[in-house]
Scaffold this motif. Sequence first.
Motif, PDB file in Angstrom:
ATOM      1  N   GLN A 113      22.675  41.672  51.010  1.00  0.00           N
ATOM      2  CA  GLN A 113      23.044  41.844  49.272  1.00  0.00           C
ATOM      3  C   GLN A 113      21.846  42.569  48.962  1.00  0.00           C
ATOM      4  O   GLN A 113      22.090  43.074  47.700  1.00  0.00           O
ATOM      5  CB  GLN A 113      23.317  40.372  48.998  1.00  0.00           C
ATOM      6  CG  GLN A 113      24.547  39.606  49.401  1.00  0.00           C
ATOM      7  CD  GLN A 113      24.734  38.411  48.715  1.00  0.00           C
ATOM      8  OE1 GLN A 113      23.865  37.927  48.049  1.00  0.00           O
ATOM      9  NE2 GLN A 113      25.714  37.726  49.215  1.00  0.00           N
ATOM     10  N   LYS A 114      20.711  42.738  49.339  1.00  0.00           N
ATOM     11  CA  LYS A 114      19.635  43.360  48.737  1.00  0.00           C
ATOM     12  C   LYS A 114      19.465  44.851  49.295  1.00  0.00           C
ATOM     13  O   LYS A 114      18.649  45.614  48.912  1.00  0.00           O
ATOM     14  CB  LYS A 114      18.397  42.661  49.093  1.00  0.00           C
ATOM     15  CG  LYS A 114      18.230  41.293  48.601  1.00  0.00           C
ATOM     16  CD  LYS A 114      17.087  40.737  48.721  1.00  0.00           C
ATOM     17  CE  LYS A 114      16.994  39.345  48.221  1.00  0.00           C
ATOM     18  NZ  LYS A 114      15.761  38.578  48.799  1.00  0.00           N
ATOM     19  N   LEU A 115      20.502  45.538  50.273  1.00  0.00           N
ATOM     20  CA  LEU A 115      20.448  46.599  50.498  1.00  0.00           C
ATOM     21  C   LEU A 115      21.156  47.860  49.447  1.00  0.00           C
ATOM     22  O   LEU A 115      22.040  47.383  48.610  1.00  0.00           O
ATOM     23  CB  LEU A 115      21.271  46.993  51.703  1.00  0.00           C
ATOM     24  CG  LEU A 115      20.948  45.965  52.902  1.00  0.00           C
ATOM     25  CD1 LEU A 115      21.815  46.149  54.237  1.00  0.00           C
ATOM     26  CD2 LEU A 115      19.605  46.397  53.254  1.00  0.00           C
ATOM     27  N   THR A 116      20.731  48.949  49.495  1.00  0.00           N
ATOM     28  CA  THR A 116      21.251  50.153  48.688  1.00  0.00           C
ATOM     29  C   THR A 116      22.544  50.509  49.165  1.00  0.00           C
ATOM     30  O   THR A 116      22.769  50.085  50.534  1.00  0.00           O
ATOM     31  CB  THR A 116      20.341  51.220  48.707  1.00  0.00           C
ATOM     32  OG1 THR A 116      20.014  51.890  49.877  1.00  0.00           O
ATOM     33  CG2 THR A 116      19.151  50.811  48.042  1.00  0.00           C
ATOM     34  N   ARG A 117      23.460  51.201  48.411  1.00  0.00           N
ATOM     35  CA  ARG A 117      24.564  51.719  49.058  1.00  0.00           C
ATOM     36  C   ARG A 117      24.560  52.444  50.332  1.00  0.00           C
ATOM     37  O   ARG A 117      25.207  52.425  51.373  1.00  0.00           O
ATOM     38  CB  ARG A 117      25.390  52.317  47.771  1.00  0.00           C
ATOM     39  CG  ARG A 117      26.554  52.803  48.284  1.00  0.00           C
ATOM     40  CD  ARG A 117      27.495  53.339  47.294  1.00  0.00           C
ATOM     41  NE  ARG A 117      27.807  52.027  46.160  1.00  0.00           N
ATOM     42  CZ  ARG A 117      27.879  52.311  44.761  1.00  0.00           C
ATOM     43  NH1 ARG A 117      27.864  53.453  44.291  1.00  0.00           N
ATOM     44  NH2 ARG A 117      28.203  51.318  44.054  1.00  0.00           N
ATOM     45  N   PRO A 118      23.560  53.367  50.297  1.00  0.00           N
ATOM     46  CA  PRO A 118      23.240  54.320  51.557  1.00  0.00           C
ATOM     47  C   PRO A 118      22.989  53.390  52.685  1.00  0.00           C
ATOM     48  O   PRO A 118      23.310  53.582  53.984  1.00  0.00           O
ATOM     49  CB  PRO A 118      22.185  55.355  51.110  1.00  0.00           C
ATOM     50  CG  PRO A 118      22.333  55.434  49.784  1.00  0.00           C
ATOM     51  CD  PRO A 118      22.636  53.846  49.167  1.00  0.00           C
ATOM     52  N   GLN A 119      22.120  52.225  52.576  1.00  0.00           N
ATOM     53  CA  GLN A 119      21.787  51.444  53.652  1.00  0.00           C
ATOM     54  C   GLN A 119      23.241  50.661  54.256  1.00  0.00           C
ATOM     55  O   GLN A 119      23.111  50.478  55.223  1.00  0.00           O
ATOM     56  CB  GLN A 119      20.647  50.417  52.974  1.00  0.00           C
ATOM     57  CG  GLN A 119      19.271  51.264  53.059  1.00  0.00           C
ATOM     58  CD  GLN A 119      18.059  50.139  52.278  1.00  0.00           C
ATOM     59  OE1 GLN A 119      18.535  49.301  51.423  1.00  0.00           O
ATOM     60  NE2 GLN A 119      16.875  50.397  52.606  1.00  0.00           N
ATOM     61  N   LYS A 120      24.004  50.302  53.218  1.00  0.00           N
ATOM     62  CA  LYS A 120      25.232  49.504  53.431  1.00  0.00           C
ATOM     63  C   LYS A 120      25.905  50.326  54.371  1.00  0.00           C
ATOM     64  O   LYS A 120      26.839  49.985  55.508  1.00  0.00           O
ATOM     65  CB  LYS A 120      25.762  48.971  52.210  1.00  0.00           C
ATOM     66  CG  LYS A 120      24.992  47.878  51.713  1.00  0.00           C
ATOM     67  CD  LYS A 120      26.088  47.366  50.406  1.00  0.00           C
ATOM     68  CE  LYS A 120      25.078  46.260  49.788  1.00  0.00           C
ATOM     69  NZ  LYS A 120      25.735  45.596  48.599  1.00  0.00           N
ATOM     70  N   GLN A 121      26.265  51.614  53.932  1.00  0.00           N
ATOM     71  CA  GLN A 121      26.783  52.543  54.739  1.00  0.00           C
ATOM     72  C   GLN A 121      26.465  52.843  56.360  1.00  0.00           C
ATOM     73  O   GLN A 121      27.159  52.796  57.193  1.00  0.00           O
ATOM     74  CB  GLN A 121      27.029  54.017  53.972  1.00  0.00           C
ATOM     75  CG  GLN A 121      27.966  54.883  54.784  1.00  0.00           C
ATOM     76  CD  GLN A 121      29.131  54.417  54.561  1.00  0.00           C
ATOM     77  OE1 GLN A 121      29.732  54.017  53.654  1.00  0.00           O
ATOM     78  NE2 GLN A 121      29.868  54.569  55.673  1.00  0.00           N
TER      79      GLN A 121
END
Length: 75
Positions: A58-66
């Motif tokens: 939940q603390k990740l940025t959108r690029p990290q989630k991708q």
Amino acid sequence: MSSPWMTILECSQFMGVSVSYVRTLVRDHRLEVARQGRIIRIHKTAASAFLLFGTGRQKLTRPQKQIINDLNEAS
């Protein structure tokens, strides 16, 4: 296709760490889990996020989630 949910033992093998370390991560709320009574399950995405970025999903940025999603789709 196998389930993306892992037991603590499976998670420790996936992460390459000891069972006691995974239990410590769960106890300290550093690894996201799902609980049903005494049963604890860890999602593969949460374990991958912790390994790659040292933080919960939940603390990740959108690029990290991708990045995490791409890795999970490849495996």
